[in-house]
Design a protein around this motif. Structure first.
Motif, PDB file in Angstrom:
ATOM      1  N   GLU A 224       0.936  -0.597  -0.222  1.00 46.21           N
ATOM      2  CA  GLU A 224      -0.013  -0.025   0.529  1.00 46.21           C
ATOM      3  C   GLU A 224       0.787   1.405   0.093  1.00 46.21           C
ATOM      4  O   GLU A 224       0.704   1.844  -0.999  1.00 46.21           O
ATOM      5  CB  GLU A 224      -1.290  -0.154   1.133  1.00 46.21           C
TER       6      GLU A 224
ATOM      7  N   ASN B 112      -9.195  -8.895  -6.007  1.00 49.27           N
ATOM      8  CA  ASN B 112      -9.444  -9.143  -4.650  1.00 49.27           C
ATOM      9  C   ASN B 112     -10.307 -10.400  -5.129  1.00 49.27           C
ATOM     10  O   ASN B 112     -10.768 -10.964  -4.292  1.00 49.27           O
ATOM     11  CB  ASN B 112      -9.468  -8.630  -3.629  1.00 49.27           C
TER      12      ASN B 112
ATOM     13  N   THR C 268      -5.749   2.690  -8.222  1.00 50.52           N
ATOM     14  CA  THR C 268      -4.881   1.652  -7.965  1.00 50.52           C
ATOM     15  C   THR C 268      -6.596   0.897  -7.470  1.00 50.52           C
ATOM     16  O   THR C 268      -6.536  -0.279  -7.277  1.00 50.52           O
ATOM     17  CB  THR C 268      -3.868   1.937  -7.278  1.00 50.52           C
ATOM     18  N   GLN C 269      -6.840   1.575  -6.330  1.00 50.41           N
ATOM     19  CA  GLN C 269      -8.009   0.963  -5.569  1.00 50.41           C
ATOM     20  C   GLN C 269      -9.298   0.178  -6.454  1.00 50.41           C
ATOM     21  O   GLN C 269      -9.548  -1.187  -5.988  1.00 50.41           O
ATOM     22  CB  GLN C 269      -8.661   1.765  -4.254  1.00 50.41           C
ATOM     23  N   ILE C 270      -9.181   0.428  -7.524  1.00 57.94           N
ATOM     24  CA  ILE C 270     -10.358  -0.527  -8.161  1.00 57.94           C
ATOM     25  C   ILE C 270      -9.327  -1.454  -8.384  1.00 57.94           C
ATOM     26  O   ILE C 270     -10.581  -2.212  -8.532  1.00 57.94           O
ATOM     27  CB  ILE C 270     -11.137   0.528  -9.148  1.00 57.94           C
TER      28      ILE C 270
ATOM     29  N   ASP D 285      -7.101  -3.082  -7.002  1.00 57.15           N
ATOM     30  CA  ASP D 285      -6.846  -3.601  -6.591  1.00 57.15           C
ATOM     31  C   ASP D 285      -8.153  -4.549  -5.998  1.00 57.15           C
ATOM     32  O   ASP D 285      -8.331  -6.299  -5.554  1.00 57.15           O
ATOM     33  CB  ASP D 285      -5.957  -3.294  -4.815  1.00 57.15           C
ATOM     34  N   SER D 286      -9.613  -3.812  -5.322  1.00 62.05           N
ATOM     35  CA  SER D 286     -11.020  -4.283  -5.524  1.00 62.05           C
ATOM     36  C   SER D 286     -10.772  -5.233  -6.853  1.00 62.05           C
ATOM     37  O   SER D 286     -12.075  -6.900  -6.147  1.00 62.05           O
ATOM     38  CB  SER D 286     -12.034  -3.137  -5.797  1.00 62.05           C
TER      39      SER D 286
ATOM     40  N   LEU E  14      -4.476   6.990  -6.964  1.00 60.65           N
ATOM     41  CA  LEU E  14      -4.984   6.206  -6.066  1.00 60.65           C
ATOM     42  C   LEU E  14      -6.547   5.550  -6.068  1.00 60.65           C
ATOM     43  O   LEU E  14      -6.117   4.371  -5.517  1.00 60.65           O
ATOM     44  CB  LEU E  14      -4.103   6.908  -4.524  1.00 60.65           C
ATOM     45  N   GLN E  15      -6.721   6.573  -6.639  1.00 54.49           N
ATOM     46  CA  GLN E  15      -8.438   5.835  -7.333  1.00 54.49           C
ATOM     47  C   GLN E  15      -8.462   4.473  -8.124  1.00 54.49           C
ATOM     48  O   GLN E  15      -9.005   3.504  -8.019  1.00 54.49           O
ATOM     49  CB  GLN E  15     -10.047   6.598  -7.680  1.00 54.49           C
TER      50      GLN E  15
ATOM     51  N   GLN F 249       2.426   1.867  -3.755  1.00 48.15           N
ATOM     52  CA  GLN F 249       1.338   2.251  -4.433  1.00 48.15           C
ATOM     53  C   GLN F 249       1.478   4.159  -4.364  1.00 48.15           C
ATOM     54  O   GLN F 249       1.680   4.425  -5.215  1.00 48.15           O
ATOM     55  CB  GLN F 249       0.156   1.347  -4.170  1.00 48.15           C
TER      56      GLN F 249
END
Length: 173
Positions: free
Chosen positions: A96, A165, A157-159, A161-162, A154-155, A99
């Motif tokens: 994290e 997962n 990256t979060q999408i 990663d989601s 960052l958004q 990132q």
């Protein structure tokens, strides 16, 4: 000159910390900067503080390039050696942080410097513009673009990663 340098050390240290992200590296950068300031002459038409920030920034760029190669090698080795649950959590936390670092590193140096001087160092737009030798409006534009790009990176990256997962692609409107 030594007395003048001692008056700007706190500001230089904060700037070095904003560039490096940790105290130990910032102190090393500050030491390098002071050494260069004491062994090299300041241009006749330059203000000492502006010159000191430039010297610090240039020293950081030199070190940042060399360090990036070393850190990537160490990080890859650590990932291969870790296997316990604590290690997995530590790796997750480190990923994290990586990132965020990667998002900042994707910014052009000009935007990263503007963020460091204005948002972290607390300088005015005018002061940052003088240090970087650009118009004040350029500083404002660089900050706006940097903030928008960081939010986007960052958004994204979060999408991503989601989606990884959950085993599927992200839903995009």
């Amino acid at each position: 000159m030594k007395q003048q340098i001692s008056t700007i050390l706190p500001a230089l240290r904060r700037f070095a910390l904003s560039l490096c992200g940790n105290v130990a590296d910032a102190d090393d950068l500050l030491q390098t900067t002071v050494e260069r300031l004491l062994t090299r002459s300041v241009p006749d038409n330059a203000e000492l503080i502006a010159w000191a920030f430039k010297v610090c920034r240039n020293a950081w760029i030199d070190e940042h390039r060399a360090r990036k190669v070393r850190e990537n090698a160490v990080h890859n080795e650590q990932l291969q050696e870790s296997t316990s649950a604590d290690d997995v959590q530590r790796i997750h936390n480190q990923l994290e942080l990586n990132q965020v670092d990667a998002a900042i590193e994707q910014l052009p140096n000009e935007q990263r410097e503007a963020i460091a001087l204005v948002a972290i160092q607390g300088l005015s737009y005018r002061e940052a513009a003088e240090i970087l030798e650009v118009p004040t409006g350029t500083i404002m534009s660089r900050l706006a673009r940097a903030r928008a790009k960081l939010a986007e990176l960052l958004q994204h990256t979060q999408i991503a990663d989601s989606a990884s997962n959950q085993g599927g692609a992200p839903y995009v409107h």
